[in-house]
Enzyme design. Structure first.
Site, short mmCIF file in Angstrom:
data_model
loop_
_atom_site.label_atom_id
_atom_site.label_comp_id
_atom_site.label_asym_id
_atom_site.label_seq_id
_atom_site.Cartn_x
_atom_site.Cartn_y
_atom_site.Cartn_z
N THR A 116 9.65 -1.17 -5.65
CA THR A 116 10.33 -2.23 -6.40
C THR A 116 11.42 -2.90 -5.56
OG1 THR A 116 9.86 -1.05 -8.45
CG2 THR A 116 11.61 -2.70 -8.53
N SER A 142 5.52 2.28 -0.76
CA SER A 142 6.33 3.22 -1.55
C SER A 142 5.92 4.65 -1.21
CB SER A 142 6.08 2.93 -3.03
OG SER A 142 6.71 3.90 -3.83
N THR A 172 24.33 3.70 3.17
CA THR A 172 23.97 4.89 3.96
C THR A 172 22.55 5.32 3.62
OG1 THR A 172 26.27 5.56 4.01
CG2 THR A 172 24.65 7.28 4.48
N CYS A 180 3.13 -0.66 -25.86
CA CYS A 180 3.24 -0.62 -27.31
C CYS A 180 4.55 -1.30 -27.68
CB CYS A 180 3.26 0.83 -27.78
SG CYS A 180 3.17 0.97 -29.55
N1 PLP Z 1 3.67 -2.23 -6.98
C1 PLP Z 1 2.61 -1.55 -7.45
C2 PLP Z 1 1.24 -2.12 -7.28
C3 PLP Z 1 2.81 -0.32 -8.09
O1 PLP Z 1 1.76 0.35 -8.56
C4 PLP Z 1 4.13 0.18 -8.22
C5 PLP Z 1 4.38 1.46 -8.93
O2 PLP Z 1 3.63 1.84 -9.80
C6 PLP Z 1 5.20 -0.57 -7.69
C7 PLP Z 1 4.92 -1.76 -7.08
C8 PLP Z 1 6.61 -0.06 -7.78
O3 PLP Z 1 6.82 0.98 -6.86
P1 PLP Z 1 8.07 2.00 -7.02
O4 PLP Z 1 7.73 2.92 -8.15
O5 PLP Z 1 8.13 2.72 -5.72
O6 PLP Z 1 9.27 1.18 -7.27
#
Ligand code: PLP
Length: 386
Positions: free
Chosen positions: A73, A199, A237, A325
Site C-alpha cells: 500500500t 510486498s 529509520t 458486506c
Molecule cells: N495490491 C494488491 C494486488 C494486493 O493484493 C495487496 C494486498 O492484498 C496490496 C496491493 C496491498 O499490499 P499490503 O498489504 O502489503 O499493503
C-alpha cells in the site's frame, strides 16, 4: 490452534523459517541505527544493503532502484502520488476497474482532488484490452497504474504489452505486482515499466515490509518526508529486521520459484477441476484468461460467499471472498462486477489461494467438504424459499 488448512495466501503468507531465523538476531542484537556512523550502525547498514541486493535480484533491478517501504500500500501511494507531484502540469491518470483498493481508493481521492482518472474496463474473463489503453493516452497523461496479477481472480494483465505502449508514448507506468513478485519471474530489464510495487508478506516474508522499484531517472517526489533515508525518497529509520527478512524471502523465492510454480500449479488445478466436476453450479471466475498458478476463484451459483466461508472456517479451512458486506446488503466484489458476472453467480465467489506449504491431502479434504457445504446451504435456501 487446531489444524488449519490455509488457502488464503493472497491475503498473506506464512513466513519462511529462514526469514524468522534471520530476523530474530537483528531484533535482539542488531539494533543499531543504519544511519549511525559508528561501526555498530555500519554493520546494520550492511545488512540493509544486502537485503536491497536480494530484493533487486528478484526482479532484475539494480540495488539503487529499490526503495524500502512498509508494504504494498505504501509503495503504491509513493509511486502514484510521487510521480504526480513531480509532474505538476500533467493531471490525467489511467488505471483499471479491477485494481486493489490501494490503487482504487487512491484514484478515487485523485478524482476528488480534480485529477482526470480514466478507468479501463475488462472483458468477461477479467482481461485488459491493451489497445483500449493506447486509445486513452493523452498528452497530459502523467501516469498509467495497472496491476499484474489480480488478487481476487489471479487473472494476469499483459504487462509487457502495456509497458511497451507506455514506453512508446513516453508515459510512466506503475505496475502493482504485489501478487506476482516472488511467484512469477519478473525482469524489469526486459519489461520497460517505470515503477513496480511489491510486498514482503505476499512471498513468505514479514508483514510491514515492501519495496518500490523506481527506474533510474524517474521523476518522483518523496511522500513520507523526513530524513535522507532511501535516497531521500522515504524518510524514517528503516525497519531493519523486516527488511532483512524480506531480503531472505526474496532470495528464497528466486531460488525456488520454478519448482513452486509446478507443484503449486498442480495443486490449484487439482482443486479447481475437482470442484467444477463435482459441483454442478460452480463457475471459475476468469477461467478463460491466463492466470497466476496459485489462485482459483470459484463461484457457487445461488449461494452467498460469506455463508460458505463460515462453514469452511468451522472445518478449519481458510479461504476468502472479495465481497464487501455493507449495510446489510452483500455486494459482489468490484472485480467480479467489472467482469459483468451475473450477481446471482458472483455473490457466491470464493477465492482459494495456495502456496508451497499446501499439500494434496489438504486439497482433497476441501474437495470432500465443499459438495457437502454447497448441498447444506442449498437445502437451507430452498427450505427458506419454500
Ligand atoms: N495490491 C494488491 C494486488 C494486493 O493484493 C495487496 C494486498 O492484498 C496490496 C496491493 C496491498 O499490499 P499490503 O498489504 O502489503 O499493503
Amino acid at each position: 490452534m487446531d489444524r488449519v488448512i490455509y488457502f488464503d495466501n493472497n491475503a498473506t503468507t506464512r513466513p519462511l523459517d529462514a526469514v524468522i531465523e534471520a530476523m530474530v538476531p537483528i531484533l535482539r542484537d542488531g539494533y543499531a541505527n543504519p544511519s549511525s556512523i559508528h561501526q555498530f550502525g555500519q554493520q546494520t547498514r550492511h545488512r540493509v544493503e544486502v537485503a536491497r541486493e536480494q530484493t533487486a535480484a528478484l526482479i532484475g533491478a539494480s540495488a539503487r532502484e529499490i526503495v524500502f517501504t512498509s508494504g504494498g500500500t505504501e509503495s503504491i501511494n509513493l509511486a502514484i502520488r510521487g510521480v504526480l507531484s513531480a509532474s505538476r502540469e500533467k493531471r490525467h491518470v489511467i488505471t483499471s476497474a479491477v485494481e486493489h483498493s490501494a490503487v482504487r481508493n487512491l484514484c478515487g481521492r485523485l478524482t476528488d482532488e480534480g485529477f482526470a482518472v480514466d478507468v479501463l474496463g475488462v472483458d468477461g474473463s477479467g482481461r485488459l484490452v491493451p489497445n483500449e489503453l493506447a486509445d486513452r493516452l493523452r498528452p497530459d497523461t502523467a501516469l498509467v497504474s495497472v496491476m499484474h496479477a489480480n488478487n481476487e481472480t489471479g487473472v494476469l494483465f499483459p504487462i509487457a504489452r502495456v509497458a511497451a505502449i507506455c514506453a512508446e508514448r513516453g508515459v510512466p507506468l506503475h505496475v502493482d505486482a504485489v501478487q506476482s513478485v516472488g511467484k512469477l519471474p519478473i525482469d524489469v530489464q526486459a519489461c520497460p515499466m517505470t515503477l513496480m510495487s511489491l510486498s514482503g508478506h505476499k512471498f513468505h516474508g514479514p508483514k510491514g515490509t515492501g519495496a518500490l522499484y523506481v527506474r533510474r531517472r524517474t521523476r518522483i517526489d518523496a511522500q513520507i518526508v523526513g530524513g535522507s533515508q532511501e535516497r531521500e525518497l522515504r524518510g524514517g529509520t528503516e525497519h531493519v529486521a523486516g527488511i532483512v527478512g524480506m531480503g531472505v524471502a526474496a532470495e528464497a523465492a528466486e531460488r525456488d520459484m520454478a519448482a513452486h510454480a509446478v507443484a503449486v500449479g498442480a495443486l490449484r488445478d487439482r482443486l479447481e477441476q475437482r470442484l467444477v466436476t463435482t459441483i454442478g453450479t460452480s463457475v471459475v471466475m476468469g477461467g478463460g484468461a491466463e492466470r497466476i498458478y496459485n489462485t482459483t476463484n470459484v463461484a457457487f451459483a445461488g449461494l452467498e460467499a460469506e455463508a460458505i466461508l463460515i462453514l469452511l472456517s468451522g472445518a478449519g479451512i481458510c479461504a476468502s471472498s472479495g465481497s464487501a458486506c455493507s449495510s446489510g446488503s452483500l455486494e459482489p466484489s468490484h472485480v467480479i462486477a467489472a467482469m459483468g458476472v451475473d450477481p446471482r453467480i458472483g455473490h457466491g465467489a470464493i477465492r482459494f489461494s495456495l502456496s508451497h506449504f499446501n499439500s494434496a491431502d489438504e486439497v482433497d479434504e476441501v474437495c470432500r467438504l465443499m459438495p457437502q457445504i454447497v448441498a447444506r446451504l442449498e437445502s437451507i435456501g430452498s427450505a427458506s424459499r419454500g
